[in-house]
Design an enzyme around this catalytic site. Structure first.
Site, PDB file in Angstrom:
ATOM      1  N   LYS A  72       0.860  -1.180   0.000  1.00 32.97           N
ATOM      2  CA  LYS A  72       0.000   0.000   0.000  1.00 32.97           C
ATOM      3  C   LYS A  72       0.892   1.224   0.000  1.00 32.97           C
ATOM      4  O   LYS A  72       2.034   1.157   0.474  1.00 32.97           O
ATOM      5  CB  LYS A  72      -0.882   0.025   1.247  1.00 32.97           C
ATOM      6  CG  LYS A  72      -2.139   0.831   1.082  1.00 32.97           C
ATOM      7  CD  LYS A  72      -3.203   0.028   0.362  1.00 32.97           C
ATOM      8  CE  LYS A  72      -4.507   0.756   0.229  1.00 32.97           C
ATOM      9  NZ  LYS A  72      -5.571  -0.182  -0.184  1.00 32.97           N
TER      10      LYS A  72
HETATM   11  P1  NAD Z   1     -12.741   7.617  -2.697  1.00 37.38           P
HETATM   12  O1  NAD Z   1     -11.714   8.629  -2.464  1.00 37.38           O
HETATM   13  O2  NAD Z   1     -13.258   7.412  -4.068  1.00 37.38           O
HETATM   14  O3  NAD Z   1     -13.993   7.894  -1.727  1.00 37.38           O
HETATM   15  C1  NAD Z   1     -13.861   8.038  -0.350  1.00 37.38           C
HETATM   16  C2  NAD Z   1     -15.189   8.506   0.215  1.00 37.38           C
HETATM   17  O4  NAD Z   1     -15.086   8.598   1.636  1.00 37.38           O
HETATM   18  C3  NAD Z   1     -15.586   9.897  -0.287  1.00 37.38           C
HETATM   19  O5  NAD Z   1     -16.971   9.923  -0.529  1.00 37.38           O
HETATM   20  C4  NAD Z   1     -15.222  10.788   0.887  1.00 37.38           C
HETATM   21  O6  NAD Z   1     -15.989  11.963   0.943  1.00 37.38           O
HETATM   22  C5  NAD Z   1     -15.557   9.861   2.043  1.00 37.38           C
HETATM   23  N1  NAD Z   1     -14.939  10.291   3.295  1.00 37.38           N
HETATM   24  C6  NAD Z   1     -13.662  10.662   3.500  1.00 37.38           C
HETATM   25  N2  NAD Z   1     -13.480  11.036   4.783  1.00 37.38           N
HETATM   26  C7  NAD Z   1     -14.679  10.863   5.384  1.00 37.38           C
HETATM   27  C8  NAD Z   1     -15.135  11.073   6.710  1.00 37.38           C
HETATM   28  N3  NAD Z   1     -14.314  11.535   7.665  1.00 37.38           N
HETATM   29  N4  NAD Z   1     -16.420  10.784   6.983  1.00 37.38           N
HETATM   30  C9  NAD Z   1     -17.264  10.333   6.034  1.00 37.38           C
HETATM   31  N5  NAD Z   1     -16.884  10.131   4.774  1.00 37.38           N
HETATM   32  C10 NAD Z   1     -15.610  10.387   4.454  1.00 37.38           C
HETATM   33  O7  NAD Z   1     -12.151   6.247  -2.104  1.00 37.38           O
HETATM   34  P2  NAD Z   1     -12.607   4.761  -2.427  1.00 37.38           P
HETATM   35  O8  NAD Z   1     -11.695   4.243  -3.458  1.00 37.38           O
HETATM   36  O9  NAD Z   1     -14.077   4.689  -2.643  1.00 37.38           O
HETATM   37  O10 NAD Z   1     -12.216   4.034  -1.056  1.00 37.38           O
HETATM   38  C11 NAD Z   1     -13.107   3.955   0.057  1.00 37.38           C
HETATM   39  C12 NAD Z   1     -12.675   2.802   0.956  1.00 37.38           C
HETATM   40  O11 NAD Z   1     -12.696   1.584   0.198  1.00 37.38           O
HETATM   41  C13 NAD Z   1     -11.263   2.897   1.533  1.00 37.38           C
HETATM   42  O12 NAD Z   1     -11.234   2.279   2.790  1.00 37.38           O
HETATM   43  C14 NAD Z   1     -10.437   2.083   0.550  1.00 37.38           C
HETATM   44  O13 NAD Z   1      -9.238   1.611   1.099  1.00 37.38           O
HETATM   45  C15 NAD Z   1     -11.410   0.973   0.257  1.00 37.38           C
HETATM   46  N6  NAD Z   1     -11.161   0.230  -0.975  1.00 37.38           N
HETATM   47  C16 NAD Z   1     -11.133   0.852  -2.184  1.00 37.38           C
HETATM   48  C17 NAD Z   1     -10.936   0.091  -3.338  1.00 37.38           C
HETATM   49  C18 NAD Z   1     -10.970   0.694  -4.716  1.00 37.38           C
HETATM   50  O14 NAD Z   1     -10.952  -0.064  -5.686  1.00 37.38           O
HETATM   51  N7  NAD Z   1     -11.046   1.993  -4.882  1.00 37.38           N
HETATM   52  C19 NAD Z   1     -10.733  -1.292  -3.243  1.00 37.38           C
HETATM   53  C20 NAD Z   1     -10.781  -1.892  -1.992  1.00 37.38           C
HETATM   54  C21 NAD Z   1     -11.009  -1.120  -0.875  1.00 37.38           C
END
Ligand code: NAD
Length: 418
Positions: free
Chosen positions: A104
């Protein structure tokens, strides 16, 4: 008791290691990342000034294949959280039987405060600073919080420009989650949210629950949350409360998910969406529903939030959203938990498909990608449920244990060099 995210992951590792009787030396190896890379690099801002940024790449383990894991752009990125996230990637790839290890990375930066040009220069300098610490057969980044397909294309382009002309095109697989034009895979953008929805579907099927008309609440409406909403909507589930870093909204009748999705895409957040009542974070967690999808950040469900939750099932789209105390309360309340390393594994699964396509110079159509993803998710889901039932342990520890069993075999076969 409050645990850091890293302590939480290490605690789960210890418990699962006992379940599979992991040799002590293997548990010790897996308790530490193999490599910890920290880079400080200068970037010119639009106003001509220079700023130094700090970036991380943690390479947790590569016994089952190249290091693999996302790149996060967030102001709170720190070494320990990235270590925890890297370890989760090792377990996730092992659980899904994908020939990758875990890594990561991230940059301590609030991407909302930078122009597109500044983000491009940050990305290019970060990629340059990582240098040969990443590579298409060595360590392969992908999008995570605050990054997207565009950031991956900048990383790819920067990395490709380091190589000579004869081998340039063989470097395309340096990152996954690219745009289709740049060699990305059909279905990658939505894969994590789609995988979450496959888990919800399997959960309902195994429990004999009809999903149509059921209620869901979703925290985080970025890549994972917004696509999870879209796929749940297709299953007839009503999304009744959502939230992101700008605030929370409730709509008792169920949001028009397509409208909400387009709004979030257009404006970068939920702020300004009119068809819902603004509510507090506390009220969000108290909203009665059937399914909760955390899809924002880690440590969001502590004992307090878990006490409030009135749902039947938590499907962890985010990594590490539940603290150990939160887990204890969810278990006591008999709320089903589909753990992160299973629930959000759709992303890395299609990243693997993208990597194979790049290697073979192939382009699979969306139908093929979706079928292959569904097969992997359904198989892993069934495996975790069977294991947890057979051993009388939580779904989370079962998922870790399956992952560790595969790693145990790898270490048994290969031994420790020299
Ligand atoms: P992203 O940046 O697209 O979205 C993140 C979201 O979380 C946004 O809507 C943001 O406003 C919100 N957020 C941030 N801080 C916040 C807070 N304090 N309170 C409430 N909402 C908040 O990111 P993503 O890719 O959707 O990732 C989200 C989660 O999923 C993370 O934990 C990431 O590690 C995990 N994840 C992502 C992927 C992927 O393919 N993108 C894969 C596996 C896991």
């Amino acid at each position: 008791m409050a645990h850091s995210f890293l302590e939480t992951v290490q605690k789960h590792l210890q418990i699962a290691a006992d379940v599979v009787q992991l040799p002590r030396h293997v548990a010790d190896i897996l308790a530490h990342p193999k490599n910890e890379i920290i880079v400080n690099f200068p970037v010119r801002m639009d106003d001509g000034s220079m700023r130094i940024f700090t970036g991380y790449r943690i390479q947790h383990n590569n016994i089952r294949g190249p290091y693999k894991g996302g790149i996060r752009y967030h102001q709170d990125v720190n070494l320990d959280d990235v270590k925890a996230l890297a370890a989760l990637m090792t377990w996730k790839c092992s659980l899904m039987d994908i020939p990758f290890g875990g890594a990561k990375g991230g940059v301590k930066v609030n991407p909302h405060l930078h122009s597109k040009d500044e983000l491009m220069r940050i990305t290019r300098r970060f990629t340059h600073a990582l240098g040969s610490n990443i590579g298409p057969d060595y360590d392969i980044p992908a999008p995570d919080v605050g990054t997207n397909a565009q950031v991956m294309v900048w990383m790819m382009d920067t990395y490709m420009n380091r190589s000579d002309d004869l081998t340039k095109n063989a470097q395309r697989g340096i990152v996954t989650g690219k745009t289709i034009n740049a060699g990305g895979s059909q279905g990658r953008e939505q894969a994590t949210g789609q995988g979450v929805a496959f888990c919800v579907r399997e959960w309902a099927r195994m429990k004999g629950i009809v999903l149509s008309g059921k209620r869901a609440i979703i925290q985080g409406f970025g890549n994972v949350g917004s696509y999870a909403a879209k796929f749940l909507d297709q299953l007839g589930v009503r999304v009744v409360a959502v939230g992101d870093h700008t605030g929370y909204l409730r709509n008792e009748r169920g949001f028009d998910v397509a409208k909400l999705f387009n709004h979030a895409r257009q404006f970068g957040s939920l702020a300004g969406f009119q068809e819902g009542d603004p509510i507090s974070r506390d009220e969000f967690f108290q909203t009665k529903a059937d399914i909760f999808i955390p899809a924002a950040l880690e440590n969001q469900i502590t004992s307090k939030e878990a006490e409030w939750l009135e749902v039947q099932c938590v499907v962890e789209g985010a990594n590490g959203p539940t603290s150990p105390d939160g887990d204890t309360v969810l278990t006591a309340k008999k709320i089903d938990v589909i753990p992160d390393i299973l629930a959000n594994a759709g992303g890395v699964t299609v990243s693997y498909f993208e990597w194979i396509q790049n290697k073979r110079s192939e382009f699979w159509d969306l139908e093929e990608v979706e079928q292959k993803l569904e097969k992997k998710m359904v198989k892993a889901y069934a495996k975790v449920m069977e294991y947890s039932k057979r051993k009388g342990i939580s779904n989370r520890i079962a998922a870790y244990a399956i992952a560790l069993e595969n790693l145990k075999v790898a270490y048994e076969e290969r031994g420790i060099f020299p």
